[in-house]
Design an enzyme around this catalytic site. Sequence first.
Site, PDB file in Angstrom:
ATOM      1  N   ASP A 176       0.811  -1.227   0.000  1.00  0.00           N
ATOM      2  CA  ASP A 176       0.000   0.000   0.000  1.00  0.00           C
ATOM      3  C   ASP A 176       0.843   1.275   0.000  1.00  0.00           C
ATOM      4  O   ASP A 176       1.993   1.267   0.444  1.00  0.00           O
ATOM      5  CB  ASP A 176      -0.867   0.047   1.265  1.00  0.00           C
ATOM      6  CG  ASP A 176      -2.001  -0.961   1.209  1.00  0.00           C
ATOM      7  OD1 ASP A 176      -1.988  -1.834   0.331  1.00  0.00           O
ATOM      8  OD2 ASP A 176      -2.901  -0.864   2.066  1.00  0.00           O
ATOM      9  N   ASP A 177       0.205   2.350  -0.421  1.00  0.00           N
ATOM     10  CA  ASP A 177       0.673   3.742  -0.245  1.00  0.00           C
ATOM     11  C   ASP A 177       1.760   4.180  -1.210  1.00  0.00           C
ATOM     12  O   ASP A 177       2.213   5.315  -1.145  1.00  0.00           O
ATOM     13  CB  ASP A 177       1.187   4.027   1.187  1.00  0.00           C
ATOM     14  CG  ASP A 177       0.127   3.812   2.256  1.00  0.00           C
ATOM     15  OD1 ASP A 177      -0.988   3.395   1.898  1.00  0.00           O
ATOM     16  OD2 ASP A 177       0.415   4.055   3.427  1.00  0.00           O
TER      17      ASP A 177
ATOM     18  N   HIS B  62      -6.116   2.997  -3.938  1.00  0.00           N
ATOM     19  CA  HIS B  62      -6.019   3.248  -2.482  1.00  0.00           C
ATOM     20  C   HIS B  62      -6.398   4.704  -2.190  1.00  0.00           C
ATOM     21  O   HIS B  62      -5.926   5.290  -1.228  1.00  0.00           O
ATOM     22  CB  HIS B  62      -4.603   2.932  -2.010  1.00  0.00           C
ATOM     23  CG  HIS B  62      -4.441   2.781  -0.525  1.00  0.00           C
ATOM     24  ND1 HIS B  62      -5.376   2.161   0.265  1.00  0.00           N
ATOM     25  CD2 HIS B  62      -3.452   3.169   0.319  1.00  0.00           C
ATOM     26  CE1 HIS B  62      -4.961   2.173   1.529  1.00  0.00           C
ATOM     27  NE2 HIS B  62      -3.806   2.796   1.592  1.00  0.00           N
TER      28      HIS B  62
ATOM     29  N   HIS C 154      -5.231   9.457   0.529  1.00  0.00           N
ATOM     30  CA  HIS C 154      -5.121   8.683   1.761  1.00  0.00           C
ATOM     31  C   HIS C 154      -5.854   9.283   2.962  1.00  0.00           C
ATOM     32  O   HIS C 154      -5.443   9.128   4.103  1.00  0.00           O
ATOM     33  CB  HIS C 154      -3.647   8.442   2.137  1.00  0.00           C
ATOM     34  CG  HIS C 154      -3.442   7.166   2.902  1.00  0.00           C
ATOM     35  ND1 HIS C 154      -3.636   7.086   4.255  1.00  0.00           N
ATOM     36  CD2 HIS C 154      -3.081   5.930   2.499  1.00  0.00           C
ATOM     37  CE1 HIS C 154      -3.387   5.838   4.639  1.00  0.00           C
ATOM     38  NE2 HIS C 154      -3.056   5.122   3.598  1.00  0.00           N
TER      39      HIS C 154
ATOM     40  N   HIS D 271       3.642  -2.316   3.151  1.00  0.00           N
ATOM     41  CA  HIS D 271       3.709  -0.957   2.594  1.00  0.00           C
ATOM     42  C   HIS D 271       5.024  -0.784   1.835  1.00  0.00           C
ATOM     43  O   HIS D 271       6.088  -0.965   2.441  1.00  0.00           O
ATOM     44  CB  HIS D 271       3.625   0.083   3.717  1.00  0.00           C
ATOM     45  CG  HIS D 271       2.319   0.052   4.448  1.00  0.00           C
ATOM     46  ND1 HIS D 271       2.072  -0.830   5.474  1.00  0.00           N
ATOM     47  CD2 HIS D 271       1.176   0.769   4.279  1.00  0.00           C
ATOM     48  CE1 HIS D 271       0.836  -0.653   5.911  1.00  0.00           C
ATOM     49  NE2 HIS D 271       0.262   0.313   5.206  1.00  0.00           N
TER      50      HIS D 271
HETATM   51 ZN    ZN Z   1      -2.563   3.109   3.261  1.00  0.00          ZN
END
Ligand code: ZN
Length: 443
Positions: free
Chosen positions: A258-259, A309, A313, A401
């Site tokens: 993620d991210d 995503h 955020h 991540h």
């Molecule tokens: Zn995230």
Amino acid sequence: MIKVKLHKIVCPFLAMLMLVGCAQKPHLSTTTSNHQEIGESVHELYYDEHYMMNIDYPKTNIEKLDEEIQASVQELRSQYVNAVQSYQEEDKAELNISFQSYVKNDRYISIKLDVYQSIYDKKEKIVSICYDRENEQIVQLEDIFDKGIIEEIAKQAKTYFETSFPDECGDTTFAIGIVPMPHNYQTFVMRKDALVVYFQEGALFDKSATFEVKYDDIEEFTSMKQEDVATFVPYDDILNEPVKMIDKGKPMVALTFDDGPTRKYTIAILDALKENQASATFFILGSRANNFPEILQRMVLEGNEIGNHTFSHKQLTTLSKENVEEEIANTQESIHNITNKYPEMIRPPYGSKNDMVLQCTQGKKLVTWSLDTQDWKSRNPEVIVNKVLSEVKDGDIILLHDLYDSTAQAAIILIPKLIEEGYQLVTVSQLYEAGKNAPGKIL
Ligand code: ZN
């Protein structure tokens, strides 16, 4: 948008096309990359039962600029942490800082921090820092352009807003906010094609506002011209996707990152996946997609999945329906512009969801996870590897991540190790298609 320019950003992609021996088909559209990421990004992620912080800022290795960026972030962080102490609402408090960076004429570096917090009145704030590499100092508009620039920008901005939003320009807020005083015009970035000035939430209107002016339209104050903006060519989606054989009868897990993307760590993870002929799913942020189009294309070309995503955020459950839709749609478009594919999977930041979020994501699958590595907390490859290996089971969706060196190191060890233990490393879509539905975790 139709004009196709082949700048150097396109070359690695073309080289890749040739490597896999595919004919280049006519391209339908291009995406422009006005912003570029400077240096390395630094991420701070924190959440517990009371509050959350997701902070993303660049480290440029230019001392003066880094000092300024870090001082701004530090101030925003400590204001928030202090305010959180007395915060009593039911919703968790949230601070979100994301950034964009721009370079003009190889000389001016602009950093724009988009700050969102859920606990004070004005929720959004834009912080900009512009650095002049030639004079080695932080600069304002009056340092970059000839005398009279603020009066000129104010005049053009006033005309623009009065023409575009005639009903909203009559009050004193607008009259005061548009006055040609330096403090009204200190938030700006120098893009390659235009100077962009930002007005904070409440400065002119209830919402923040943006005014763009081409360098040609302020030529009395500068000799700078519009520079060519690198364009990036998306590709035909079906063209290159490798087909991987999956045995539905055998154990499988989905690694999810993620991210990102981030330059160093995402690439290290992609290398490890490729070496082991494994796939993963990358839940990327729309705000980062345009910085790394070549990484997104590589993900798809090598059989990985890209999930949405959101754009910036933010915790979706505290936003309006309109803002949630915007967060999702902008990211879908950014990814589609680069890969010619719309993601089918959405992972809400922090896994936060409610009925409104579910409504906004209809038609796509909302994915959380079944094994949380807490890699952001330990930042230790050994701890991450041990946690996964001791807990993993068939059908797991594993949360990681691609923001940290420690996670990349862990992935390099985990990928071959999981395969050795008999797991197929598949995308979330493949896991889902195989009916390996981690209970209650895929909606
Ligand atoms: Zn995230």
